[in-house]
Design an enzyme around this catalytic site. Sequence first.
Site, PDB file in Angstrom:
ATOM      1  N   VAL C  77       0.858  -1.176   0.000  1.00  0.00           N
ATOM      2  CA  VAL C  77       0.000   0.000   0.000  1.00  0.00           C
ATOM      3  C   VAL C  77       0.899   1.233   0.000  1.00  0.00           C
ATOM      4  CG1 VAL C  77      -1.708   1.262   1.364  1.00  0.00           C
ATOM      5  CG2 VAL C  77      -1.758  -1.247   1.316  1.00  0.00           C
ATOM      6  N   CYS C  78       0.673   2.151  -0.926  1.00  0.00           N
ATOM      7  CA  CYS C  78       1.518   3.349  -1.009  1.00  0.00           C
ATOM      8  C   CYS C  78       1.367   4.213   0.240  1.00  0.00           C
ATOM      9  CB  CYS C  78       1.145   4.174  -2.223  1.00  0.00           C
ATOM     10  SG  CYS C  78       1.895   5.814  -2.186  1.00  0.00           S
ATOM     11  N   VAL C  79       2.487   4.546   0.860  1.00  0.00           N
ATOM     12  CA  VAL C  79       2.451   5.281   2.122  1.00  0.00           C
ATOM     13  C   VAL C  79       1.867   6.683   1.966  1.00  0.00           C
ATOM     14  CG1 VAL C  79       4.864   6.065   1.944  1.00  0.00           C
ATOM     15  CG2 VAL C  79       3.758   5.959   4.168  1.00  0.00           C
TER      16      VAL C  79
END
Lengths: 102, 136, 130
Positions: C77-79
């Site tokens: 999941v992209c931070v």
Amino acid sequence: MSTLHTVNKSPFEKSSLDACLAHAGTGANVLLLEDGVYAATTGTAVEQRMKQALDSVKLFVLGPDLMARGLAEDRVIQGITVVDYAGFVDLAAENDKVQAWL
Amino acid sequence: MSETIKQFLYLNRKAPYGTIYAWESLEVVLIGAAFDQDVSLAFVDDGVYQLTKGQDTAGIGMKNFSPTYAALGDYEVKKIFVERESLEERGLSLDDLQHLVWEDEDDDYAEKDSIKLVSREEMTAIMDDADVVFSF
Amino acid sequence: MKFAIQINEGPYQHQASDSAYFFTKAALEKGHEIFRVFFYHDGVNNASRLTTPPQDDRNVVDRWAALAEQHDLDMVVCVAAAQRRGMVDEGEMQRNGKDATNIHPRFRISGLGQLVEAAIQSDRLVVFGD
């Protein structure tokens, strides 16, 4: 380089399909999925455009998305190939890349 | 990290502000610049609206990210292809877009244009050449 | 063949995550490798372990988690996208002084470099979005 283009928008709402067909090189593969499948049936306002496209590109449509939307396979324009998810994977693997027209 | 150099094409077809795609796509370009790949950006359809000059977001309470495009040259992103037909369909010309440049260190740091106006046919060839197409 | 999958839309709102799931499953069944599944934009919402769909509907999050468990998938999941949208793991909770986490343990939060790396390392990047 061979490309699998994917279009997931209805041609009656968005211009993604037109944009894709305008940029797909001769011999390219185009897969219609999700709401993109509405372009694949006969009797629509885009049917002629799809038939013309068949002169230069190969068109595919995702069967499960057709079925989900109540579109029987016998309504699909002749020349457009119906594939399942396994067929989608094969197309992605056979072409050098996948380009999504989001 | 890998030795592989791929031709990356970031495909921009969406206008800014109405949705977040344009801004978050630009974030990938900035991060991706550190990976030393052969990077090109394509602006077609509503994507050309991302590059217009004079954007002022004060009235909509959102961050104006258009100055970030001017920084792309510092990130060694120097191939920015804008489709002429997409501009014309929208009543725009190159003069309506930001002037984006990069510094050529092999040419006494001369500023060179990053934006190249291309025809739809040329854009088709650019897409064809890419190894990887990022869509947002 | 090695595939990287990118998902740009959240569950239920859009079919993108469903399409990506069936593509990924079919690819695994054919013996392909999934290098990484990367969740971006609203796609980060696919990682919420607090999702509670009605009983007669699919559970998009659990379905991804089960596939990941079965095939040891790397689901990232992209931070930056996650922070904006309130997707929090233990590390993010502590770093940003939040009072809860909501990410499913089969997913991990990491940087955008993971997407770029996946595109470099994989033979194909397949993007699902709006």
